[in-house]
Design an enzyme around this catalytic site. Structure first.
Site, PDB file in Angstrom:
ATOM      1  N   CYS A 216       0.635  -0.654  -0.534  1.00 56.70           N
ATOM      2  CA  CYS A 216      -0.118   0.404   0.279  1.00 56.70           C
ATOM      3  C   CYS A 216       1.458   0.678   0.399  1.00 56.70           C
ATOM      4  O   CYS A 216       0.612   2.665  -0.422  1.00 56.70           O
ATOM      5  CB  CYS A 216      -0.905   0.049   1.536  1.00 56.70           C
ATOM      6  SG  CYS A 216      -1.897  -1.711   1.018  1.00 56.70           S
TER       7      CYS A 216
ATOM      8  N   HIS B  18      -3.659   7.318   2.887  1.00 56.58           N
ATOM      9  CA  HIS B  18      -3.930   6.279   2.676  1.00 56.58           C
ATOM     10  C   HIS B  18      -5.117   5.639   3.479  1.00 56.58           C
ATOM     11  O   HIS B  18      -4.975   5.278   4.115  1.00 56.58           O
ATOM     12  CB  HIS B  18      -2.377   4.730   2.688  1.00 56.58           C
ATOM     13  CG  HIS B  18      -3.010   3.624   2.490  1.00 56.58           C
ATOM     14  ND1 HIS B  18      -3.498   3.190   1.208  1.00 56.58           N
ATOM     15  CD2 HIS B  18      -2.949   1.885   3.140  1.00 56.58           C
ATOM     16  CE1 HIS B  18      -3.594   2.033   1.203  1.00 56.58           C
ATOM     17  NE2 HIS B  18      -3.636   1.271   2.306  1.00 56.58           N
TER      18      HIS B  18
ATOM     19  N   ASN C 252     -10.221   0.196   0.663  1.00 61.96           N
ATOM     20  CA  ASN C 252      -8.856  -0.056   0.823  1.00 61.96           C
ATOM     21  C   ASN C 252      -8.457  -0.641  -0.878  1.00 61.96           C
ATOM     22  O   ASN C 252      -8.337  -1.784  -0.523  1.00 61.96           O
ATOM     23  CB  ASN C 252      -8.549  -0.907   2.118  1.00 61.96           C
ATOM     24  CG  ASN C 252      -6.517  -1.171   1.883  1.00 61.96           C
ATOM     25  OD1 ASN C 252      -5.981  -0.069   0.759  1.00 61.96           O
ATOM     26  ND2 ASN C 252      -6.053  -0.727   3.014  1.00 61.96           N
TER      27      ASN C 252
HETATM   28  N1  COA Z   1     -18.473  -8.587  10.723  1.00 58.00           N
HETATM   29  C1  COA Z   1     -18.747  -9.018  11.859  1.00 58.00           C
HETATM   30  N2  COA Z   1     -17.573  -9.465  12.711  1.00 58.00           N
HETATM   31  C2  COA Z   1     -16.428  -9.572  11.839  1.00 58.00           C
HETATM   32  C3  COA Z   1     -16.329  -9.152  11.007  1.00 58.00           C
HETATM   33  C4  COA Z   1     -17.202  -8.669  10.325  1.00 58.00           C
HETATM   34  N3  COA Z   1     -16.961  -7.965   9.068  1.00 58.00           N
HETATM   35  N4  COA Z   1     -14.422  -9.384  10.845  1.00 58.00           N
HETATM   36  C5  COA Z   1     -13.986  -9.549  12.386  1.00 58.00           C
HETATM   37  N5  COA Z   1     -14.662  -9.379  13.370  1.00 58.00           N
HETATM   38  C6  COA Z   1     -15.279 -10.402  14.557  1.00 58.00           C
HETATM   39  C7  COA Z   1     -14.486 -10.947  14.626  1.00 58.00           C
HETATM   40  O1  COA Z   1     -14.230 -12.361  14.564  1.00 58.00           O
HETATM   41  C8  COA Z   1     -13.787 -10.471  16.463  1.00 58.00           C
HETATM   42  O2  COA Z   1     -14.926 -11.362  17.220  1.00 58.00           O
HETATM   43  P1  COA Z   1     -14.697 -12.232  18.267  1.00 58.00           P
HETATM   44  O3  COA Z   1     -14.912 -11.450  19.467  1.00 58.00           O
HETATM   45  O4  COA Z   1     -15.929 -13.452  18.500  1.00 58.00           O
HETATM   46  O5  COA Z   1     -13.911 -12.998  18.057  1.00 58.00           O
HETATM   47  C9  COA Z   1     -14.241  -9.225  16.572  1.00 58.00           C
HETATM   48  O6  COA Z   1     -15.365  -8.015  15.448  1.00 58.00           O
HETATM   49  C10 COA Z   1     -13.735  -8.237  16.982  1.00 58.00           C
HETATM   50  O7  COA Z   1     -12.569  -8.793  16.096  1.00 58.00           O
HETATM   51  P2  COA Z   1     -11.291  -7.620  15.330  1.00 58.00           P
HETATM   52  O8  COA Z   1     -10.573  -8.100  14.794  1.00 58.00           O
HETATM   53  O9  COA Z   1     -10.193  -7.967  17.380  1.00 58.00           O
HETATM   54  O10 COA Z   1     -11.565  -6.941  15.389  1.00 58.00           O
HETATM   55  P3  COA Z   1     -10.883  -5.440  15.199  1.00 58.00           P
HETATM   56  O11 COA Z   1     -11.652  -4.633  16.115  1.00 58.00           O
HETATM   57  O12 COA Z   1      -9.625  -5.505  14.644  1.00 58.00           O
HETATM   58  O13 COA Z   1     -11.939  -4.315  13.706  1.00 58.00           O
HETATM   59  C11 COA Z   1     -10.385  -4.460  12.014  1.00 58.00           C
HETATM   60  C12 COA Z   1     -11.175  -5.350  12.614  1.00 58.00           C
HETATM   61  C13 COA Z   1      -9.792  -5.961  10.505  1.00 58.00           C
HETATM   62  C14 COA Z   1     -11.089  -3.953  11.023  1.00 58.00           C
HETATM   63  C15 COA Z   1      -9.127  -3.747  12.075  1.00 58.00           C
HETATM   64  O14 COA Z   1      -8.312  -5.396  13.290  1.00 58.00           O
HETATM   65  C16 COA Z   1      -8.973  -3.111  11.377  1.00 58.00           C
HETATM   66  O15 COA Z   1      -9.010  -1.558  10.882  1.00 58.00           O
HETATM   67  N6  COA Z   1      -7.153  -3.108  11.126  1.00 58.00           N
HETATM   68  C17 COA Z   1      -6.022  -2.645   9.935  1.00 58.00           C
HETATM   69  C18 COA Z   1      -6.661  -3.333   8.524  1.00 58.00           C
HETATM   70  C19 COA Z   1      -6.083  -2.362   7.608  1.00 58.00           C
HETATM   71  O16 COA Z   1      -6.137  -1.840   7.449  1.00 58.00           O
HETATM   72  N7  COA Z   1      -5.454  -2.873   7.582  1.00 58.00           N
HETATM   73  C20 COA Z   1      -4.042  -2.322   5.777  1.00 58.00           C
HETATM   74  C21 COA Z   1      -3.022  -1.921   6.130  1.00 58.00           C
HETATM   75  S1  COA Z   1      -2.683  -1.333   4.950  1.00 58.00           S
END
Ligand code: COA
Length: 335
Positions: free
Chosen positions: A111, A256, A286
């Site tokens: 990215c 980004h 993204n």
């Molecule tokens: N819908 C509903 N629930 C979801 C889900 C979705 N699309 N995706 C994940 N969950 C659930 C998980 O399974 C987890 O459930 P659990 O508590 O029962 O295990 C819960 O939501 C929390 O998951 P977690 O991964 O800890 O959530 P989060 O608050 O960290 O949000 C992201 C997840 C991916 C949105 C977040 O971590 C994020 O944005 N990270 C950066 C990603 C990014 O930008 N990457 C690219 C960089 S270039």
């Protein structure tokens, strides 16, 4: 020393849309969860059979038109989703754009690829190796994510954005100040596609097939989040200092478009109120290497980014890799 100056810009989104409700209809997720955790409402996706080059050619054509026509003598494609492992995709794009036998290569920095590409383009122009460089950031990440993984499929869309850079002076509007770049390979496993490269192909007998799931994109979302905020904030401060600016004098933050909560945390860390932040994450998600040029093109087209604005660009992605750069927005019509 000669600088790379933005002379044209364009972007392209494939027409097929996937809304949060479309995803919620087949996965255990909801519009509300996706909006509040990511800021995304809809993403554009390539149709079966279409690939990164198809997006890149359209964006490249628009950037060349925006620059008033003329060709280029180098083409850089920043992408993590090339059409094939071999050959590189950039030469095919050059041929389809009618640019002839110019220097053309792919650049892989996830990215952060567009910022790494700006640096390469600046170097080509500074050394006299090129007068005009077409830099395209294009990715079809939806071809790489597991369609059944709710944790990643909601995050990505497909797009391409491009700029035409010409040789000019450092004090001109559109001149790219030398970007700040960084990487940390000790955290390579945070964002990864395990199969497909030489590591997986060289392990085990030739008949051994990779685990079917290993062909898909994997990410530790929480850890990625933390590092993204830290690295984009640090690189941004350094880029602004190098430019001799201070953060309060920056008119627009173009970060980004990974996730609205990452964007809010970076903006908070750097002291940017919402009026000084550019965003198109709700409409595109993204889009990896396409994120920054697409954001600039959309913002210039809708008037939220205007000629004379001091812009701070920053990005972060797999590698880990990151960067930041500054420029004063030029008077260009979006192609
Ligand atoms: N819908 C509903 N629930 C979801 C889900 C979705 N699309 N995706 C994940 N969950 C659930 C998980 O399974 C987890 O459930 P659990 O508590 O029962 O295990 C819960 O939501 C929390 O998951 P977690 O991964 O800890 O959530 P989060 O608050 O960290 O949000 C992201 C997840 C991916 C949105 C977040 O971590 C994020 O944005 N990270 C950066 C990603 C990014 O930008 N990457 C690219 C960089 S270039």
């Amino acid at each position: 020393m000669r600088s790379a100056v933005i002379a044209g810009i364009g972007s392209y989104l494939p027409p097929t849309l996937v809304t949060n409700d479309d995803l919620a209809a087949r996965l255990d997720t909801s519009d509300e969860w996706i909006r509040t955790r990511t800021g995304m409402a809809v993403r554009h996706v390539v149709d079966p059979g279409d690939a990164t080059s198809d997006l890149a050619v359209e964006a490249g054509r628009r950037a060349l038109a925006s620059a008033g026509g003329g060709g280029a003598d180098a083409l850089i494609l920043a992408t993590t989703t090339p059409d094939h492992q071999v050959p590189p995709t950039a030469p095919e794009i050059a041929t389809r754009l009618g640019l002839g036998t110019l220097a053309a290569f792919d650049l892989s920095a996830a990215c952060a690829g567009f910022l790494y590409g700006l640096t390469c383009a600046s170097g080509l122009i500074a050394t006299g190796a090129a007068e005009r460089v077409l830099l395209i950031g294009a990715d079809a990440f939806t071809t790489m994510v597991d369609p059944d993984d709710r944790g990643t499929v909601v995050l990505f869309g497909d797009a391409a954005g491009a700029v035409l850079l010409r040789a000019g002076a450092a004090d001109e509007p559109g001149a790219v100040a030398m970007p700040v770049l960084g990487s940390d390979g000790s955290l390579a496993d945070l964002i990864k596609v395990p199969a497909g490269g030489s590591r997986s192909r060289s392990s085990g007998p030739p008949s051994k097939q990779p685990d079917p799931g290993d062909v898909y994109f994997t990410m530790n979302g929480r850890e990625t989040f933390r590092h993204a905020v830290r690295r984009m904030s640090e690189a941004s401060r350094e880029a602004v200092t190098r430019a001799g600016w201070d953060l309060t004098g920056v008119d627009r933050l173009a970060a980004h478009q990974a996730n609205s909560r990452i964007l809010a945390a970076v903006a908070d860390e750097l002291g940017f109120e919402p009026e000084r932040q550019l965003s198109n994450i709700a409409e595109v998600g993204n889009t990896a290497a396409a994120s920054l040029p697409t954001l600039l093109a959309h913002s210039a087209a809708d008037g939220s980014l205007r000629a004379g604005h001091r812009v701070l660009l920053t990005a972060f992605g797999g590698g880990l890799s990151w960067g930041a750069a500054t420029l004063t927005w030029p008077d260009v019509t979006v192609g």
